[in-house]
Design a protein around this motif. Structure first.
Motif, PDB file in Angstrom:
ATOM      1  N   GLU A  37      -8.190   3.941  11.923  1.00 11.29           N
ATOM      2  CA  GLU A  37      -7.108   4.070  10.981  1.00 11.29           C
ATOM      3  C   GLU A  37      -7.113   3.516  10.105  1.00 11.29           C
ATOM      4  O   GLU A  37      -8.689   1.921   9.530  1.00 11.29           O
ATOM      5  CB  GLU A  37      -6.513   3.350  12.359  1.00 11.29           C
ATOM      6  CG  GLU A  37      -5.707   4.460  13.048  1.00 11.29           C
ATOM      7  CD  GLU A  37      -4.772   3.669  14.266  1.00 11.29           C
ATOM      8  OE1 GLU A  37      -4.066   2.662  13.699  1.00 11.29           O
ATOM      9  OE2 GLU A  37      -4.814   4.560  15.354  1.00 11.29           O
ATOM     10  N   ARG A  38      -6.038   2.683   9.104  1.00 11.49           N
ATOM     11  CA  ARG A  38      -6.361   1.875   8.452  1.00 11.49           C
ATOM     12  C   ARG A  38      -6.684   0.511   8.585  1.00 11.49           C
ATOM     13  O   ARG A  38      -7.857   0.418   7.560  1.00 11.49           O
ATOM     14  CB  ARG A  38      -5.370   2.141   6.772  1.00 11.49           C
ATOM     15  CG  ARG A  38      -4.879   1.327   5.801  1.00 11.49           C
ATOM     16  CD  ARG A  38      -4.074   1.236   5.176  1.00 11.49           C
ATOM     17  NE  ARG A  38      -3.538   1.206   4.035  1.00 11.49           N
ATOM     18  CZ  ARG A  38      -3.359  -0.124   3.751  1.00 11.49           C
ATOM     19  NH1 ARG A  38      -2.638  -1.034   4.370  1.00 11.49           N
ATOM     20  NH2 ARG A  38      -3.416  -0.963   2.257  1.00 11.49           N
TER      21      ARG A  38
ATOM     22  N   HIS B 286     -13.091  -8.086   0.087  1.00 17.74           N
ATOM     23  CA  HIS B 286     -12.751  -7.881   1.879  1.00 17.74           C
ATOM     24  C   HIS B 286     -12.885  -5.640   1.333  1.00 17.74           C
ATOM     25  O   HIS B 286     -12.226  -5.948   0.416  1.00 17.74           O
ATOM     26  CB  HIS B 286     -12.001  -7.839   2.681  1.00 17.74           C
ATOM     27  CG  HIS B 286     -10.252  -8.166   1.886  1.00 17.74           C
ATOM     28  ND1 HIS B 286      -9.657  -9.375   1.076  1.00 17.74           N
ATOM     29  CD2 HIS B 286      -9.562  -6.451   2.470  1.00 17.74           C
ATOM     30  CE1 HIS B 286      -8.654  -8.174   0.579  1.00 17.74           C
ATOM     31  NE2 HIS B 286      -8.494  -7.330   1.768  1.00 17.74           N
ATOM     32  N   ASP B 287     -12.663  -5.743   2.815  1.00 21.71           N
ATOM     33  CA  ASP B 287     -12.181  -4.056   2.715  1.00 21.71           C
ATOM     34  C   ASP B 287     -11.068  -3.803   3.026  1.00 21.71           C
ATOM     35  O   ASP B 287     -10.534  -4.457   3.764  1.00 21.71           O
ATOM     36  CB  ASP B 287     -13.776  -3.559   4.226  1.00 21.71           C
ATOM     37  CG  ASP B 287     -14.469  -3.034   3.445  1.00 21.71           C
ATOM     38  OD1 ASP B 287     -15.398  -3.801   2.706  1.00 21.71           O
ATOM     39  OD2 ASP B 287     -15.390  -2.223   3.953  1.00 21.71           O
ATOM     40  N   GLU B 288     -10.300  -3.301   2.653  1.00 20.53           N
ATOM     41  CA  GLU B 288      -8.850  -3.454   2.875  1.00 20.53           C
ATOM     42  C   GLU B 288      -8.279  -2.083   2.902  1.00 20.53           C
ATOM     43  O   GLU B 288      -7.066  -2.665   3.872  1.00 20.53           O
ATOM     44  CB  GLU B 288      -7.979  -2.942   0.576  1.00 20.53           C
ATOM     45  CG  GLU B 288      -7.121  -3.253   1.058  1.00 20.53           C
ATOM     46  CD  GLU B 288      -6.300  -4.051   1.281  1.00 20.53           C
ATOM     47  OE1 GLU B 288      -4.878  -4.389   1.556  1.00 20.53           O
ATOM     48  OE2 GLU B 288      -6.714  -5.830   1.003  1.00 20.53           O
ATOM     49  N   ASP B 289      -9.211  -1.329   3.227  1.00 18.61           N
ATOM     50  CA  ASP B 289      -8.866   0.255   4.256  1.00 18.61           C
ATOM     51  C   ASP B 289      -9.776   0.407   4.650  1.00 18.61           C
ATOM     52  O   ASP B 289     -11.182   1.713   4.157  1.00 18.61           O
ATOM     53  CB  ASP B 289      -7.734   1.106   2.899  1.00 18.61           C
ATOM     54  CG  ASP B 289      -7.718   1.963   3.821  1.00 18.61           C
ATOM     55  OD1 ASP B 289      -7.325   2.763   5.158  1.00 18.61           O
ATOM     56  OD2 ASP B 289      -6.258   2.245   3.364  1.00 18.61           O
ATOM     57  N   ASN B 290     -10.093   0.518   6.416  1.00 15.79           N
ATOM     58  CA  ASN B 290     -11.305   1.265   6.421  1.00 15.79           C
ATOM     59  C   ASN B 290     -11.828   2.666   6.420  1.00 15.79           C
ATOM     60  O   ASN B 290     -12.651   3.313   6.575  1.00 15.79           O
ATOM     61  CB  ASN B 290     -11.247   1.518   8.332  1.00 15.79           C
ATOM     62  CG  ASN B 290     -10.855  -0.181   8.793  1.00 15.79           C
ATOM     63  OD1 ASN B 290     -11.430  -1.043   7.915  1.00 15.79           O
ATOM     64  ND2 ASN B 290     -10.352   0.035   9.611  1.00 15.79           N
ATOM     65  N   LEU B 291      -9.772   3.622   6.270  1.00 19.01           N
ATOM     66  CA  LEU B 291     -10.860   4.610   6.061  1.00 19.01           C
ATOM     67  C   LEU B 291     -10.842   4.411   4.882  1.00 19.01           C
ATOM     68  O   LEU B 291     -11.820   6.014   4.554  1.00 19.01           O
ATOM     69  CB  LEU B 291      -8.455   5.562   5.931  1.00 19.01           C
ATOM     70  CG  LEU B 291      -8.472   5.279   7.711  1.00 19.01           C
ATOM     71  CD1 LEU B 291      -6.848   6.092   7.257  1.00 19.01           C
ATOM     72  CD2 LEU B 291      -9.361   6.813   7.547  1.00 19.01           C
TER      73      LEU B 291
ATOM     74  N   PHE C  87      -8.930  14.582  11.876  1.00 16.80           N
ATOM     75  CA  PHE C  87      -8.414  14.045  10.490  1.00 16.80           C
ATOM     76  C   PHE C  87      -6.870  14.274  11.266  1.00 16.80           C
ATOM     77  O   PHE C  87      -5.704  15.303  11.135  1.00 16.80           O
ATOM     78  CB  PHE C  87      -9.058  14.413  10.206  1.00 16.80           C
ATOM     79  CG  PHE C  87      -9.773  14.069   9.361  1.00 16.80           C
ATOM     80  CD1 PHE C  87     -10.606  13.516   8.680  1.00 16.80           C
ATOM     81  CD2 PHE C  87     -10.740  15.408   9.234  1.00 16.80           C
ATOM     82  CE1 PHE C  87     -11.656  13.407   7.977  1.00 16.80           C
ATOM     83  CE2 PHE C  87     -12.147  15.152   9.602  1.00 16.80           C
ATOM     84  CZ  PHE C  87     -12.663  14.136   8.689  1.00 16.80           C
ATOM     85  N   ILE C  88      -5.820  13.052  11.690  1.00 17.30           N
ATOM     86  CA  ILE C  88      -4.894  12.804  12.013  1.00 17.30           C
ATOM     87  C   ILE C  88      -3.855  12.157  10.924  1.00 17.30           C
ATOM     88  O   ILE C  88      -3.993  11.870  10.061  1.00 17.30           O
ATOM     89  CB  ILE C  88      -4.465  11.958  13.297  1.00 17.30           C
ATOM     90  CG1 ILE C  88      -5.592  12.974  14.219  1.00 17.30           C
ATOM     91  CG2 ILE C  88      -2.877  12.156  13.237  1.00 17.30           C
ATOM     92  CD1 ILE C  88      -5.320  11.481  15.125  1.00 17.30           C
TER      93      ILE C  88
ATOM     94  N   ASN D 299      -0.390  11.318   4.223  1.00 16.48           N
ATOM     95  CA  ASN D 299      -1.454  11.042   4.538  1.00 16.48           C
ATOM     96  C   ASN D 299      -2.159  10.851   5.551  1.00 16.48           C
ATOM     97  O   ASN D 299      -1.925  10.960   6.864  1.00 16.48           O
ATOM     98  CB  ASN D 299      -1.082   9.413   3.654  1.00 16.48           C
ATOM     99  CG  ASN D 299      -0.157   9.769   2.510  1.00 16.48           C
ATOM    100  OD1 ASN D 299      -0.828  10.706   1.672  1.00 16.48           O
ATOM    101  ND2 ASN D 299       0.533   9.220   2.492  1.00 16.48           N
ATOM    102  N   LEU D 300      -3.587  10.974   5.447  1.00 18.55           N
ATOM    103  CA  LEU D 300      -3.915  10.410   6.417  1.00 18.55           C
ATOM    104  C   LEU D 300      -3.623   9.076   6.925  1.00 18.55           C
ATOM    105  O   LEU D 300      -3.600   8.285   6.444  1.00 18.55           O
ATOM    106  CB  LEU D 300      -5.876  10.338   6.294  1.00 18.55           C
ATOM    107  CG  LEU D 300      -7.152  10.706   7.473  1.00 18.55           C
ATOM    108  CD1 LEU D 300      -6.896  11.355   7.900  1.00 18.55           C
ATOM    109  CD2 LEU D 300      -8.101  10.493   6.784  1.00 18.55           C
TER     110      LEU D 300
END
Length: 412
Positions: free
Chosen positions: A282-283, A185-190, A254-255, A261-262
């Motif tokens: 977000e992540r 899977h995609d672990e982190d959207n960012l 970019f917050i 960390n982003l």
């Protein structure tokens, strides 16, 4: 003679946590089987035992028992189940489950023994898993080939239960390989947003190549159909989707958190006062806001970004005419609403090799490729199915028989 096959893939991650979801899933199976009346039903499940499998794995045997007793299966007299339930054996655990039901009117089906290298006729019922009280242990059953992907295939996490489970069948002169698969899977959207294709797409590509190589090594004839149906976790190319959606937006914000960390990326429409005219990532959150209709009513517009299969010229798929199969809400009252955690994608699919595509093209009945439970909550994944027929009347192509089949021929 036309033999009708129904291939279903379903990620059951949500099923064992809520009995109402299980009941609705069963009702959808009853409806589709009742409408199509297949001779064989093949159900490939991922995440059997649920997301909290240490707690809910004990429910798997009861799930199988309920499935077998559904009214749509009363005329099915041959039953094979392969369930990988041994989560204590982490090095090989995949949480995959293959279920096969064959109608009493159907012709003889033969299943390949990967140890003795011969076909054996399927009769009666065999359930193989590690759950107490079943017929036999999965580890001592040789009518399947299971493989868990090496840990270094998915370095984004410390441990994964992804892999594949392969069965090989014969119907008269037709050879069918049915492969259940669960990719990463995609672990982190960012992180998925950082490059195109994403690093997760590259992990999936490597694992799928590994699967195809393994399955191909077990083929013994040139005229073998291979159907891979499972949770491929294929995702839309996120950078392309975002670019498509935010063409007229400001440059993203970019917050970052206090640690530097982003934390999120926010896009806004500069000429709109509507706070929902935005996109926020977000992540583990994906807020489409005013763009939610794109994934429901205008989903065909997104197919151009569904690009992971293009790396596999040897694989085919029927045209997709249904909306993304993941991630749907797990709230019972929100049957056709997506959760705001990932960009929706066509994760659940039925793919095939060249010869299987040829078989599908020759289907005597019009084949159907569709998503089940479109307005009913069955968890975060919707089941996807392929329905078609094969001509099993032609026995002109000889197939080598195993010892048991040879003995049966001598006794006739």
């Amino acid at each position: 003679m036309a033999t009708k096959l129904l291939l279903v893939t379903s990620n059951l991650g949500s099923l064992f946590e809520e009995s109402v979801i299980e009941d609705r899933w069963f009702a959808e199976i009853v409806k589709v089987v009742g409408q199509l009346d297949p001779d064989m039903v093949a159900i490939h499940c991922q995440e059997i035992g649920g997301k909290e499998f240490e707690v809910t794995m004990s429910k798997v045997h009861e799930f199988v028992r309920k499935l077998k007793r559904l009214p749509c299966f009363l005329e099915y007299n041959r039953f094979r189940v392969f369930m990988d339930t041994d989560f204590n054996n982490a090095d090989v655990f995949t949480a995959l489950g293959n279920i096969y039901l064959i109608h009493k009117r159907a012709p003889s089906f033969y299943l390949w023994n990967f140890n003795t290298r011969d076909f054996v006729e399927v009769t009666g019922e065999v359930i193989a898993c590690q759950t107490e009280g079943v017929c036999e242990q999965l580890s001592s059953n040789y009518y399947h080939h299971k493989d868990k992907f090496p840990n270094d295939y998915f370095p984004a996490v410390k441990w994964s239960r992804k892999g594949f489970l392969h069965t090989r069948w014969r119907l008269n002169n037709k050879l069918l390989n049915l492969v259940n698969i669960h990719l990463f899977h995609d672990e982190d959207n960012l992180i998925a947003l950082e490059q195109s294709p994403s690093v997760y797409s590259q992990y999936r590509r490597r694992a799928l190549h590994h699967t195809l190589d393994s399955v191909t090594r077990n083929l013994e004839e040139s005229n073998e159909s291979v159907f891979l149906f499972g949770d491929f976790n294929f995702r839309l190319d996120l950078t392309s989707v975002v670019k498509h959606v935010t063409t007229e937006y400001h440059q993203p914000q970019f917050i970052r958190g206090g640690d530097g960390n982003l934390q999120k990326v926010l896009y806004r429409n500069p000429i709109s006062t509507d706070v929902n005219d935005s996109l926020c990532i977000e992540r583990r959150k994906f807020y489409p806001n005013s763009h939610v209709k794109l994934f429901h009513e205008s989903f065909r517009e997104l197919l151009q970004f569904d690009s992971e299969l293009r790396s596999f010229k040897e694989l085919h798929e029927s045209p997709i005419t249904f909306q993304p199969s993941y991630p749907f809400s797990e709230e019972l009252s929100e049957g056709n609403k997506y959760m705001e955690k990932r960009c929706p994608g066509w994760c659940d699919r039925v793919l095939m090799n060249d010869f299987a595509k040829h078989t599908l093209d020759k289907s005597i009945i019009p084949h159907i490729y569709d998503m089940m439970a479109k307005d009913v909550c069955t968890g975060d994944h919707k089941p996807v199915f392929l329905f078609f027929s094969i001509d099993t009347s032609d026995s002109s192509v000889p197939i080598t028989t195993g010892p048991q089949e040879a003995q049966q021929a001598e006794d006739q």
